[in-house]
Motif scaffolding. Sequence first.
Motif, PDB file in Angstrom:
ATOM      1  N   ALA A 158      -5.079   6.554  -9.853  1.00 35.60           N
ATOM      2  CA  ALA A 158      -6.265   6.670 -10.699  1.00 35.60           C
ATOM      3  C   ALA A 158      -6.894   5.296 -10.874  1.00 35.60           C
ATOM      4  O   ALA A 158      -8.101   5.118 -10.711  1.00 35.60           O
ATOM      5  N   ALA A 159      -6.046   4.307 -11.190  1.00 33.35           N
ATOM      6  CA  ALA A 159      -6.573   2.961 -11.387  1.00 33.35           C
ATOM      7  C   ALA A 159      -7.114   2.397 -10.075  1.00 33.35           C
ATOM      8  O   ALA A 159      -8.170   1.761 -10.036  1.00 33.35           O
ATOM      9  N   ALA A 160      -6.413   2.667  -8.981  1.00 31.12           N
ATOM     10  CA  ALA A 160      -6.794   2.072  -7.698  1.00 31.12           C
ATOM     11  C   ALA A 160      -8.119   2.619  -7.193  1.00 31.12           C
ATOM     12  O   ALA A 160      -8.861   1.938  -6.505  1.00 31.12           O
ATOM     13  N   THR A 161      -8.426   3.876  -7.536  1.00 35.25           N
ATOM     14  CA  THR A 161      -9.680   4.459  -7.064  1.00 35.25           C
ATOM     15  C   THR A 161     -10.766   4.331  -8.121  1.00 35.25           C
ATOM     16  O   THR A 161     -11.853   4.861  -7.962  1.00 35.25           O
ATOM     17  N   GLY A 162     -10.467   3.629  -9.211  1.00 32.81           N
ATOM     18  CA  GLY A 162     -11.482   3.387 -10.219  1.00 32.81           C
ATOM     19  C   GLY A 162     -11.795   4.626 -11.044  1.00 32.81           C
ATOM     20  O   GLY A 162     -12.830   4.716 -11.665  1.00 32.81           O
ATOM     21  N   ARG A 163     -10.870   5.605 -11.029  1.00 29.93           N
ATOM     22  CA  ARG A 163     -11.115   6.796 -11.831  1.00 29.93           C
ATOM     23  C   ARG A 163     -10.697   6.499 -13.259  1.00 29.93           C
ATOM     24  O   ARG A 163      -9.580   6.042 -13.499  1.00 29.93           O
ATOM     25  N   PRO A 164     -11.580   6.737 -14.191  1.00 30.31           N
ATOM     26  CA  PRO A 164     -11.232   6.424 -15.572  1.00 30.31           C
ATOM     27  C   PRO A 164     -10.322   7.493 -16.156  1.00 30.31           C
ATOM     28  O   PRO A 164     -10.771   8.556 -16.570  1.00 30.31           O
ATOM     29  N   ILE A 165      -9.023   7.208 -16.167  1.00 36.83           N
ATOM     30  CA  ILE A 165      -8.090   8.136 -16.801  1.00 36.83           C
ATOM     31  C   ILE A 165      -7.597   7.462 -18.066  1.00 36.83           C
ATOM     32  O   ILE A 165      -7.082   6.355 -18.037  1.00 36.83           O
ATOM     33  N   LYS A 166      -7.800   8.106 -19.181  1.00 34.06           N
ATOM     34  CA  LYS A 166      -7.395   7.500 -20.462  1.00 34.06           C
ATOM     35  C   LYS A 166      -5.954   7.873 -20.744  1.00 34.06           C
ATOM     36  O   LYS A 166      -5.608   9.042 -20.839  1.00 34.06           O
ATOM     37  N   SER A 214       0.840  -1.201   0.000  1.00 32.63           N
ATOM     38  CA  SER A 214       0.000   0.000   0.000  1.00 32.63           C
ATOM     39  C   SER A 214       0.869   1.242   0.000  1.00 32.63           C
ATOM     40  O   SER A 214       0.365   2.356   0.011  1.00 32.63           O
ATOM     41  N   ASP A 215       2.171   1.021   0.056  1.00 33.49           N
ATOM     42  CA  ASP A 215       3.115   2.120   0.146  1.00 33.49           C
ATOM     43  C   ASP A 215       3.478   2.526  -1.282  1.00 33.49           C
ATOM     44  O   ASP A 215       4.267   1.857  -1.946  1.00 33.49           O
ATOM     45  N   LEU A 216       2.893   3.598  -1.742  1.00 33.50           N
ATOM     46  CA  LEU A 216       3.025   3.961  -3.150  1.00 33.50           C
ATOM     47  C   LEU A 216       4.472   4.180  -3.587  1.00 33.50           C
ATOM     48  O   LEU A 216       4.901   3.652  -4.612  1.00 33.50           O
ATOM     49  N   VAL A 241      -7.600  -4.044 -12.502  1.00 31.57           N
ATOM     50  CA  VAL A 241      -8.065  -3.038 -13.450  1.00 31.57           C
ATOM     51  C   VAL A 241      -6.952  -2.462 -14.309  1.00 31.57           C
ATOM     52  O   VAL A 241      -7.224  -1.822 -15.316  1.00 31.57           O
ATOM     53  N   ALA A 242      -5.699  -2.653 -13.923  1.00 31.95           N
ATOM     54  CA  ALA A 242      -4.642  -2.071 -14.745  1.00 31.95           C
ATOM     55  C   ALA A 242      -3.338  -2.835 -14.548  1.00 31.95           C
ATOM     56  O   ALA A 242      -3.074  -3.391 -13.494  1.00 31.95           O
ATOM     57  N   GLU A 243      -2.546  -2.836 -15.624  1.00 34.38           N
ATOM     58  CA  GLU A 243      -1.188  -3.355 -15.531  1.00 34.38           C
ATOM     59  C   GLU A 243      -0.290  -2.277 -16.115  1.00 34.38           C
ATOM     60  O   GLU A 243      -0.400  -1.911 -17.279  1.00 34.38           O
ATOM     61  N   THR A 264       3.301   6.036 -12.344  1.00 35.28           N
ATOM     62  CA  THR A 264       3.473   7.245 -11.551  1.00 35.28           C
ATOM     63  C   THR A 264       2.450   7.194 -10.446  1.00 35.28           C
ATOM     64  O   THR A 264       1.525   6.374 -10.478  1.00 35.28           O
ATOM     65  N   GLU A 265       2.619   8.076  -9.474  1.00 32.84           N
ATOM     66  CA  GLU A 265       1.672   8.142  -8.385  1.00 32.84           C
ATOM     67  C   GLU A 265       0.257   8.333  -8.935  1.00 32.84           C
ATOM     68  O   GLU A 265      -0.687   7.682  -8.507  1.00 32.84           O
ATOM     69  N   GLU A 266       0.149   9.207  -9.956  1.00 35.57           N
ATOM     70  CA  GLU A 266      -1.175   9.516 -10.495  1.00 35.57           C
ATOM     71  C   GLU A 266      -1.774   8.312 -11.208  1.00 35.57           C
ATOM     72  O   GLU A 266      -2.935   7.977 -11.010  1.00 35.57           O
ATOM     73  N   SER A 267      -0.976   7.658 -12.051  1.00 39.87           N
ATOM     74  CA  SER A 267      -1.552   6.579 -12.844  1.00 39.87           C
ATOM     75  C   SER A 267      -1.986   5.425 -11.950  1.00 39.87           C
ATOM     76  O   SER A 267      -3.034   4.821 -12.156  1.00 39.87           O
ATOM     77  N   VAL A 268      -1.198   5.124 -10.920  1.00 36.24           N
ATOM     78  CA  VAL A 268      -1.555   4.014 -10.037  1.00 36.24           C
ATOM     79  C   VAL A 268      -2.784   4.377  -9.202  1.00 36.24           C
ATOM     80  O   VAL A 268      -3.732   3.598  -9.101  1.00 36.24           O
TER      81      VAL A 268
END
Lengths: 353, 511
Positions: B498-506, B462-464, B483-485, B492-496
Amino acid sequence: MSDTLEKPPPQPSGTARGGRPAPRRSARSLTDLVFRIRELSIGGALALLILGTYLVNPGFLDDQGVQDLLLNSAILVLLATGQSVVVLTRNIDLSVGSVVGLTAFACGSFVSGTQHSAVTVVLLGTGIGVLCGLVSGLLVSFGRVPALVVTLGMLYVIQGAGHVWAHGRQINAVNVPDGVLELGSGSVLGIPYLPLISAVVLAATAYYLRAYRSGRELYAIGSSPEAARLAGIPIRRRVLAAYAFSGAVAGFAGALWLARFGTVVADAANGWELTVVSAVVVGGIAITGGVGTVLGAALGALLLTTIGSSLVVLKVNPFWEQAITGALLLAAISTDRVVRSRTTEALRKRSRN
Amino acid sequence: MTQPEPGAAPVPVLALEGVSKSFGNVRALQGVDLALHAGEAHALAGENGAGKSTLIKILGGVHTPEAGTVRLDGSPVVFAGPAGARDAGIAVIYQEPMLFADLSIAENIFMGRQPRRALGRIDHGAVREATAALMRRLGVDLDPDRPARGLSIADQQIVEIAKALSFDARVLIMDEPTAALTGTETARLFSVVEALRAAGAAVLFISHRLEEIFRLCRRVTTLRDGRLVATEALEGLTEDDLVRRMVGRDLEELYPKQDTTPGARALTVRRLTREGVFHDVSFDVRRGEIVALAGLVGAGRSEVVQAVFGVDRADAGEVEVDGTALKPGSPTAAMDAGVALVPEDRRQRGLVMEMSIERNIALTGLDRLGSAGMVRRSLERSRAADWAVRLRLKYNRLTDTAGVLSGGNQQKVVLAKWLATEPGVLIVDEPTRGIDVGTKAEVHRLLTSLAEEGIAVLMVSSDLPEVLGMADRVLVMHEGRLVAEIPRADATEESVMAAATGRPIKRPSER
């Protein structure tokens, strides 16, 4: 994603005091239903059992039969009420059987050949019970020794002390004052005193657990001791009080035991502790605490007693009673697990949409 | 920003002066100062293990400091437990709220403080009404009568905040409240907190997401290894400044990860499903590779690795090790196939605390340490000594019980225990949770060198920064699904997050 924000504002709570259920079935009605199902299903099983036995032997439900049923279950219902309060806090009191035996014998010794009144006997019994409960409670709450070990130890200590004291003697009914025996055999309007007393204690406990802060805190402690600590609940004091109550009820039951049977030995209620715990669990109080009602526990006690009586009437080998009790216990615990995971799932879904 | 200038309110509502606290040998806090002012949001920054949780627990009355003073409105106080702090108007919302699962929301909020009628009886109607009013004020639709069981973390936090509102908290302390929230939920939380602050409450806010600190707070106090680094206004600071204060060392040193060339597939997981827990999880881990399994608390990561190892039985799907299918639901089979699992909760599952260090290390390979079912003590001891040296274990005697070791060294014993089985696949669940920064770096170095030796490493974390610093690939789970690989280069902190909180970032690089 939560879309709770887009929902209409909370409607005036449909389950408000005295109101009818809201059109949308609220989460409360769901869980309420789950618990009511438990009480209803035990009640139903009880009714079926009584009906079945009655059809085979109509004598089961004549005046005498009903009186016997009530009398036989009164003490178990009482003990189940006390035990429930302890189990709700995620603890257990295995010493109740020996406390009943000791107090019955002690009260008997005290009144033998005297003219003491029933009130004195009941006060004495309750007092001894409170002392026993306080010892267990202190060890569990302040001594932080696991409840199972403490009360198992107390069970043997009290039993042993009783044996040493009694030294094989027994209390004979002829020496017990009539005023005391009257408490066990008398009745008002055809209903014996004993079940009336149990019903009063049961109702008072049920009301206390629902209507008082300290009563709710017992549920809180059993539900999550850690959260209870953070909420500033005086856990140790509450647990101690729960044990004192269970002890008091057991001592009270001991005095009633003397009043009912007159003739008692020191290990009068030997083995009852497990029956009591079974009744409580069958009645829907989670052995892990925090869930259930004393009313359910009392129904559980009534069911177990009735099974015993029915088997006698149906001329079934009484050894089956234990097997049936065990099976009921397992069934109760298994349904608890299934029902709990199902309701959790249902509640989770509810909070998502 | 309508918050007052720092220092505008002369007497802080709540303050710490020179506060210290140790647990066993670990000094959690040393001489820390902190001042919280009415109507001001204050941030507390620091890495895992910097002492933030201890500080909060002191403010919340859970711990009493060994040295130093807690001041309430300028006068020294000693809280009589959590209830004392609550009565002083301090509300603490922990990262994972602790509620009474079996009791209703209304009871959770008012436990011990229910409005009463004559004869001290609880006024259930008033409790329910008050709860409904709180829910309206917070703008949420939660039935006061439903039990807390099954509430999402966000809703559990709402219940905690409602509790704080119900006793008009003057100080609101929040420990990573947003860690498990979606974007909408975070926004809802922030508007509530902002309203409370504007109404005059002092807020102490902890978050790993630095942008949230800058968004919500006025001043920041940074801790490192239990010591105060600085208390300063956030205005004029950058995120990089804050990170530098928090870390205080080179990130390279903490995450000594080298690029590696992955070898053959060692672990293959196909369509693994456990009803209601995780669904259709497929991935593989190659030799020499460190793969991180990231996601929020409760996303199902630990459950997946436990099913892979066979502790829990999966309902569907299969696990292959080196191309051979594993017998499901059998940890023994997994161990025989060369899989090792270092569990998350080392106190409960990883170590026998009462047993000696050497016996703990020897536990996994008892049959290799003797014959005919007997264990040879000399072999046990020499093996333990070997590993103690390899892992730089700090101990007095190998016969000491494992319980006396510090958290980091306990973790090393757990690692030694599993490494002694010479695994081909090593699964580690939160390998550095709650251990100090120095030992953390050693554990990371060890994991890296194991990967270089050709072991396939699957790391739940859980330690980013750890995930980003250590992993060759990052797998992200959200609510029981993979949801993502994300390859190392794109992680990056943002990409991980985003995926972890289910935010759809394209992003072109994803999927």
